[in-house]
Structure formats: C-alpha cells, structure tokens
Design an enzyme around this catalytic site. Sequence first.
Site, mmCIF file in Angstrom:
data_model
loop_
_atom_site.group_PDB
_atom_site.id
_atom_site.type_symbol
_atom_site.label_atom_id
_atom_site.label_comp_id
_atom_site.label_asym_id
_atom_site.label_seq_id
_atom_site.Cartn_x
_atom_site.Cartn_y
_atom_site.Cartn_z
ATOM 1 N N SER A 1 4.132 -2.034 10.200
ATOM 2 C CA SER A 1 5.417 -1.914 10.341
ATOM 3 C C SER A 1 6.164 -3.390 9.926
ATOM 4 C CB SER A 1 5.797 -1.641 11.778
ATOM 5 O OG SER A 1 5.413 -0.277 12.137
ATOM 6 N N GLY B 1 3.158 -1.027 4.193
ATOM 7 C CA GLY B 1 3.220 0.476 4.079
ATOM 8 C C GLY B 1 4.568 0.700 3.566
ATOM 9 N N GLY B 2 5.247 1.484 4.378
ATOM 10 C CA GLY B 2 6.684 2.255 4.118
ATOM 11 C C GLY B 2 7.534 1.015 3.541
ATOM 12 N N GLU C 1 -6.700 4.728 7.826
ATOM 13 C CA GLU C 1 -6.227 6.115 7.721
ATOM 14 C C GLU C 1 -7.580 6.760 6.909
ATOM 15 O OE1 GLU C 1 -2.687 5.432 5.473
ATOM 16 O OE2 GLU C 1 -1.643 5.074 7.595
ATOM 17 N N HIS D 1 -9.297 1.358 4.940
ATOM 18 C CA HIS D 1 -7.993 1.499 5.568
ATOM 19 C C HIS D 1 -8.139 2.271 6.800
ATOM 20 C CE1 HIS D 1 -4.151 2.549 6.736
ATOM 21 N NE2 HIS D 1 -3.468 1.456 5.968
ATOM 22 N N ASN E 1 0.816 -1.182 -0.031
ATOM 23 C CA ASN E 1 0.007 0.033 0.034
ATOM 24 C C ASN E 1 0.830 1.386 0.024
ATOM 25 O OD1 ASN E 1 -1.775 2.056 0.533
ATOM 26 N ND2 ASN E 1 -2.406 1.488 2.740
ATOM 27 N N TRP E 2 1.005 1.713 -1.134
ATOM 28 C CA TRP E 2 1.964 2.803 -1.305
ATOM 29 C C TRP E 2 1.649 4.227 -0.532
ATOM 30 C CZ3 TRP E 2 3.967 2.782 -7.101
ATOM 31 C CH2 TRP E 2 4.518 1.641 -7.487
ATOM 32 N N LYS E 3 0.152 4.115 -0.230
ATOM 33 C CA LYS E 3 -0.604 5.646 0.508
ATOM 34 C C LYS E 3 -0.158 6.670 -0.497
ATOM 35 C CE LYS E 3 -0.156 3.180 4.746
ATOM 36 N NZ LYS E 3 0.062 3.388 6.124
ATOM 37 N N GLU F 1 -4.843 -4.887 10.588
ATOM 38 C CA GLU F 1 -3.857 -3.752 10.917
ATOM 39 C C GLU F 1 -4.010 -2.904 12.164
ATOM 40 O OE1 GLU F 1 -1.826 -2.354 6.955
ATOM 41 O OE2 GLU F 1 -3.563 -1.359 7.133
ATOM 42 N N GLY G 1 2.984 2.556 10.676
ATOM 43 C CA GLY G 1 4.007 3.541 10.490
ATOM 44 C C GLY G 1 4.797 4.122 11.577
HETATM 45 P P1 13P Z 1 3.296 0.644 7.681
HETATM 46 O O1 13P Z 1 4.140 -0.654 7.066
HETATM 47 O O2 13P Z 1 4.079 1.879 7.103
HETATM 48 O O3 13P Z 1 3.534 0.542 9.169
HETATM 49 O O4 13P Z 1 1.969 0.780 7.238
HETATM 50 C C1 13P Z 1 0.923 -0.325 7.167
HETATM 51 C C2 13P Z 1 -0.353 0.035 6.588
HETATM 52 O O5 13P Z 1 -1.063 0.936 6.930
HETATM 53 C C3 13P Z 1 -0.660 -0.743 5.295
HETATM 54 O O6 13P Z 1 -1.656 -0.395 4.743
#
Ligand code: 13P
Length: 250
Positions: A213, A234-235, A96, A94, A9-11, A166, A172
Amino acid sequence: MRTPIIAGNWKMNKTAEEAVAFVREIRNGLSQIKGIDKVVCPPFIAIPAVADALQATEIGVGAQNMHFAENGAYTGELAANMLTPYCQYVIIGHSERREYFNETDEGVNKKAKAALAHGLTPIICVGESLAQNEAGETQAFVSGQVRAALAGLTAEQVASLVIAYEPIWAIGTGKSASAAQAGSIIGLSVRGPIAEMFGEDTAQKVRIQYGGSANEKNIAEYMAQPDIDGALVGGASLKASFVELVKNAV
Ligand code: 13P
C-alpha cells in the site's frame, strides 16, 4: 551511498496494448526524475513491447517471476535467458507466488542464483503474515526468509541485489505498515542478517525496498527511514500518478 529504487509490480494487470499505451504516457515524466532507479514489471506477454517503448530511456524493465532451470520440460514457465533480451530485473518469491503457487525458500534461492548467473538483478521478496505479526514472530520469520534466499551467494552478488520487505497484511489492503515500523523491521530483520552472513560492508550496499500500500502520499515517509531505499509498488504503479510517487521519493 545507495541509489534509491522504485519498482512497479503490475501483477496480472494490463494487456500488451494497454501496457505500451501506459508506458508511453509515463515515460517522459519518469525520465525527468534523476537520482533514483525506476523499474516497471509488466506481465510476461507485454514485456517485449514495453522494453521496446522504453528503449532510449533509463527506465528499467523487470519480470514478475522466472524458473531456475536453464530450459526443459516445465510447461508454462520462462527461463532467465528468455528474459535477458528485455529485462534487467526479476521479482523473485513474491508473497502471492509463495501463497498461490507454492514457492518455497529453497526455490527462491535457486531462482536468485539463476537470475544472477544471467546478469539479472533479483528483487527478492520477504514478509510476514498478519498472524505471524500478531504472534510476535516477524523478526524470526523474515530473517529466516532472508537467510534462506541468500544462502550460497557471494558477498559481491548480495551487494548487487534488491530485497523487498512486504508485510503480507499490508499488500493491497490500504493498511500500510507505519514508516517507523517498516524501517525498524528492515534494519533488524533484513539488513541485520545480511551483515551477519556477509559482513557490514555488504549489508550497507544492499538496496532494500518497502512494499504494501505504498502510494504518492506516503512514499516520502518511507524514504525518510535510513534503512529504506525505495518501494515495490502494486496498485499505485498502475496509474499515471506513479510519476508523482517516484517524484515524491527523491
Ligand atoms: P500494493 O502496493 O497494491 O499493496 O502491492 C504491494 C505489492 O505486493 C508489490 O509487490
């Protein structure tokens, strides 16, 4: 046997140009890893170009959101049939989006139905906040999210979709849930309610990811948990070491 699935998920990261350069960099490495489904979820504007760059590969493309309506006066939104020429997956609900864009369980349910009706595989996100975790509310909250998201779906539809657990406090933050902790919550609060709603057979078919993470170093521990079938990353999905992460997941 469930085929594991890792999705990035590149956000809100990477321009269309950067996105294409990045998938060109990782596509060969990812393609060599067999026995696992691989998916990238770029920002909307980059999706057509990324899908084109991944055309002759088995790497899937997902969107990070969609609207549940077929079309209409919803400024700034995209409908499922606008995604289907390029995407096989769509991330829904998600944390967020729930937090910053007021997405509700009811909306998540409508989006899941719309995605499935158009042949997209939803990756439905659930997870508790730090306060809920500390108050011992994780199981009640997460299983409630799962039940609401899947209400009114058929067992066949449920068997085909993906759920990402999650914990919000692990996203993050570099503070991941322990593999045993994540595995047990996924078993009790995600697969458990699915079994109650749709039967054990269906529950055993649903692929459930961990997210928060996850990285190339810790992924193998998560994958060793019997109820964890992959990760929503994510990251660590924004760097070339994403290939390493996927490699370490099989
Ligand atoms: P991180 O891997 O950056 O913690 O993000 C997880 C996430 O929200 C994937 O959707």
